[in-house]
Design a protein around this motif. Structure first.
Motif, PDB file in Angstrom:
ATOM      1  N   ILE A   1      -0.596   4.598  -0.751  1.00  0.00           N
ATOM      2  CA  ILE A   1      -1.306   5.847  -0.555  1.00  0.00           C
ATOM      3  C   ILE A   1      -2.649   5.175   0.513  1.00  0.00           C
ATOM      4  O   ILE A   1      -3.140   4.431   0.481  1.00  0.00           O
TER       5      ILE A   1
ATOM      6  N   GLU B   1       1.093  -1.088   0.044  1.00  0.00           N
ATOM      7  CA  GLU B   1       0.105   0.277   0.062  1.00  0.00           C
ATOM      8  C   GLU B   1       0.767   1.354  -0.162  1.00  0.00           C
ATOM      9  O   GLU B   1       2.311   1.714   0.782  1.00  0.00           O
TER      10      GLU B   1
ATOM     11  N   GLU C   1      -2.449   2.297  -9.384  1.00  0.00           N
ATOM     12  CA  GLU C   1      -2.678   0.416  -8.686  1.00  0.00           C
ATOM     13  C   GLU C   1      -2.809  -0.071  -9.469  1.00  0.00           C
ATOM     14  O   GLU C   1      -2.532  -1.269  -9.406  1.00  0.00           O
TER      15      GLU C   1
ATOM     16  N   VAL D   1       1.627   8.921   2.102  1.00  0.00           N
ATOM     17  CA  VAL D   1       2.143   8.832   1.845  1.00  0.00           C
ATOM     18  C   VAL D   1       3.668   7.838   1.619  1.00  0.00           C
ATOM     19  O   VAL D   1       4.261   8.827   2.885  1.00  0.00           O
TER      20      VAL D   1
ATOM     21  N   ASP E   1      -5.994   7.069   2.791  1.00  0.00           N
ATOM     22  CA  ASP E   1      -7.325   7.521   2.765  1.00  0.00           C
ATOM     23  C   ASP E   1      -7.993   7.286   3.373  1.00  0.00           C
ATOM     24  O   ASP E   1      -8.895   7.126   3.151  1.00  0.00           O
TER      25      ASP E   1
ATOM     26  N   TRP F   1      -2.826  13.345  -5.492  1.00  0.00           N
ATOM     27  CA  TRP F   1      -2.692  11.588  -4.732  1.00  0.00           C
ATOM     28  C   TRP F   1      -3.599  10.710  -4.979  1.00  0.00           C
ATOM     29  O   TRP F   1      -2.948   9.871  -5.363  1.00  0.00           O
ATOM     30  N   ARG F   2      -4.882  11.146  -4.857  1.00  0.00           N
ATOM     31  CA  ARG F   2      -5.827   9.732  -5.104  1.00  0.00           C
ATOM     32  C   ARG F   2      -5.743  10.112  -6.726  1.00  0.00           C
ATOM     33  O   ARG F   2      -5.798   8.226  -6.391  1.00  0.00           O
TER      34      ARG F   2
ATOM     35  N   TYR G   1      -3.433   9.448  -8.177  1.00  0.00           N
ATOM     36  CA  TYR G   1      -2.197   9.151  -8.714  1.00  0.00           C
ATOM     37  C   TYR G   1      -2.399   7.856  -7.829  1.00  0.00           C
ATOM     38  O   TYR G   1      -1.894   7.122  -8.878  1.00  0.00           O
ATOM     39  N   LYS G   2      -2.958   7.244  -7.337  1.00  0.00           N
ATOM     40  CA  LYS G   2      -2.998   6.629  -5.990  1.00  0.00           C
ATOM     41  C   LYS G   2      -3.770   5.352  -7.337  1.00  0.00           C
ATOM     42  O   LYS G   2      -3.985   4.303  -8.307  1.00  0.00           O
TER      43      LYS G   2
END
Lengths: 425, 162
Positions: free
Chosen positions: A5, A3, A415, A16, A7, A407-408, A410-411
């Motif tokens: 990130i 994992e 993923e 992060v 959230d 970042w969301r 990016y995730k």
């Protein structure tokens, strides 16, 4: 799957994993899932206004040639000879109908079409009948309000769909000028010895403004005795698809159109007229937003448009996890008069760019993060939680929602890649 | 009283003093070398004769901003230069012209090394000075720094005074 990130909306905590800044495998995944699939800024249409104008551009790790072809279309050609691969255009910019590779003297029209080569009798009559010996163009090149983007993924959604709610904020910058914006000369080519995502974060981070840039605000305060207290206040907003903005008031002047006491009285009257004109065009509320509010916009993954004490666009690309190349542009209304333009450029240079009073301190902060990530084995997580406790719809500009939006996205993109053994294009 | 004529060596010594002040971080003393209208400019790389309205300079300081620059760099909150970097400036190929006139022009090549956190960056280029005499001393009317680099990579910044 590891994992990267976390959230956690129940706990109001956003973490992060620091390996994303240092890990070579992550960079390979970013190239495959992000830089090969997202819309990437290549430049502004005013950089190649006339037929034949060209400019070399590095985008997404590629060597491209942005060219205004003779048929009127602007293309992004891969700057490599279809014959044996040499870089074709070697000058950074210019105007030409033809590009010629010096190695074997193959020449190409400025739309990429093969024009001729020595020793034709050694090739079949139908050589290049399928166009495979033309200089190849990037298939997807689209623009919005003069900002041009390329995408190396032929299946990508349209640029307009990709930009989502960021369009509104690009509009607010572009609407400052009825004649449109233009790019100034002297695009600043610099670097930072840090991971590229740190600059994405930093560019929409108002929280660091006061501590990192105290010396700049001290200067502002000295210039304007009426400035009782430096105020940096506003809202943060998620714009969809990883884009985000902070919109806020600040103590500096804005060339369109918020006067500041270091500028002349003439300029003050000018700027009042400018504001009136904006009210005529857009009504009181939008005119106030255009003139008196500042916006730092991140367009995922690597374009920042700052509509602040001047307008700058900056784009950046990693050549390794700990090093990025940055290109910084300045944009201004076409036909702006000299006094106004000078005030704008001084405003820019006082804060922004490699010789400014602020950008080098940002650079230092990013490099110190990168340097201290050699403790990653034991100290693993960055905290990006500020403001979550208020609820994301109530985010202040000094909160970290803008970074979480990045970042969301990016995730989501990474993923997808983590399901695969290794990065694949 | 006869005033000794200014020699080329006087001008060169003055520039070496300037470099020394910068290397020793005596930045207020450096700023004091400038006239009241003095300027310090770094035009964009590859555009030495750029217009400041059409192109973005790296530095375009009038007298008050060069003072602000010098004073800022001495503050602990000028993070990029805290702790101070170690710098070494060399001036070479010095050409002095107009010794007899009101404004003396000096061109020289420069090499400025900066090291911090075990990273050494080297800036190279050409300085052009306009130098005048005021109150019996030499003073800088303008200093223009043309960088002979392809880009600011890997330097990343011009945080020091060149």
């Amino acid at each position: 799957m590891e994992e990267l990130i976390r959230d956690n909306r129940e706990k109001n905590e956003f973490l992060v994993h620091r390996s994303v800044f240092t890990d070579k495998e992550m960079l390979a995944r970013e190239r495959a899932e992000i830089f090969n699939k997202c819309w990437l800024f290549i430049g502004h249409e005013t950089e190649v206004p006339e037929k034949g104008d060209y400019k070399r551009k590095k985008v997404g790790g590629r060597n491209l040639l942005l060219v205004h072809s003779q048929d009127g279309e602007i293309r992004a050609l891969y700057n490599t000879c279809p014959h044996r691969g040499a870089l074709v255009a070697r000058e950074n910019e210019g105007n030409s109908r033809v590009f010629r590779c010096f190695y074997h003297a193959w020449s190409f029209k400025n739309d990429g079409q093969l024009n001729g080569m020595p020793g034709k009798d050694g090739f079949p009559d139908d050589f290049n009948c399928e166009g495979t010996k033309d200089m190849k163009a990037v298939n997807r090149l689209e623009s919005y309000r003069g900002f041009m983007f390329v995408n190396f993924d032929d299946q990508a959604v349209s640029l307009e769909e990709y930009l989502a709610d960021a369009k509104e904020y690009i509009d607010l910058a572009a609407d400052q000028s009825e004649a449109g914006l233009e790019v100034l000369g002297g695009v600043q080519q610099y670097s930072v010895r840090a991971n590229w995502k740190l600059l994405a974060e930093n560019s929409v981070d108002l929280y660091h403004g006061m501590p990192t840039h105290k010396t700049y605000f001290d200067i502002k305060q000295a210039q304007d005795p009426d400035l009782k207290r430096v105020k940096l206040e506003g809202r943060g907003k998620d714009l969809g698809n990883g884009h985000a903005v902070m919109e806020y008031v600040a103590p500096w002047g804005r060339p369109v159109a918020q006067w500041t006491p270091i500028w002349s009285e003439d300029l003050k009257q000018d700027m009042e007229k400018m504001k009136e004109k904006l009210v005529e065009r857009f009504g009181e509320e939008r005119a106030d937003r255009i003139a008196n509010y500042n916006r730092n916009i991140i367009i995922f993954p690597n374009l920042v448009i700052n509509d602040i004490m001047a307008i700058t666009a900056r784009t950046f690309y990693p050549s390794s996890p700990g090093y990025m190349e940055v290109s910084g542009y300045s944009l201004a209304p076409k036909g702006e008069d000299a006094e106004h333009r000078m005030a704008r450029n001084n405003n820019f240079l006082e804060f922004l760019g490699p010789g400014g009073f602020a950008t080098p301190d940002d650079n230092e902060a990013l490099e110190l993060c990168q340097e201290a990530y050699n403790n990653n084995q034991e100290v693993q997580w960055n905290d990006i939680s500020k403001g979550m406790v208020r609820g994301e719809e109530n985010a202040m500009a000094t909160d970290e929602l803008q970074m979480r939006s990045f970042w969301r996205q990016y995730k989501v993109r990474i993923e997808e890649s983590m399901k695969k053994e290794v990065a694949q294009t | 009283m006869t005033v000794a004529a200014l020699t080329r060596q006087d001008v060169i010594d003055f520039l070496y003093q300037e470099a020394k002040l910068l290397d020793e971080w005596k930045l207020k003393e450096w700023a004091a070398l400038f006239t009241d209208e003095g300027t310090y400019k770094v035009p964009p790389i590859g555009e030495p004769d750029a217009s400041p309205t059409e192109s973005l300079f790296y530095v375009h300081d009038n007298r008050s901003r060069l003072q602000e620059r010098a004073e800022r760099l001495l503050k602990k909150e000028a993070h990029v230069e805290y702790p101070h970097s170690t710098t070494l400036r060399n001036y070479h190929n010095i050409l002095v012209s107009g010794l007899e006139s009101d404004v003396i022009t000096v061109e020289c090549n420069f090499t400025t090394h900066r090291t911090k956190r075990e990273v050494l960056d080297t800036f190279v280029g050409k300085h052009t000075y306009e130098i005048v005499q005021q109150n019996g001393e030499l003073a800088i009317k303008s200093k223009k720094v043309v960088l002979y680099l392809d880009s600011l990579r890997p330097h990343g910044k011009i945080s020091l005074i060149l």
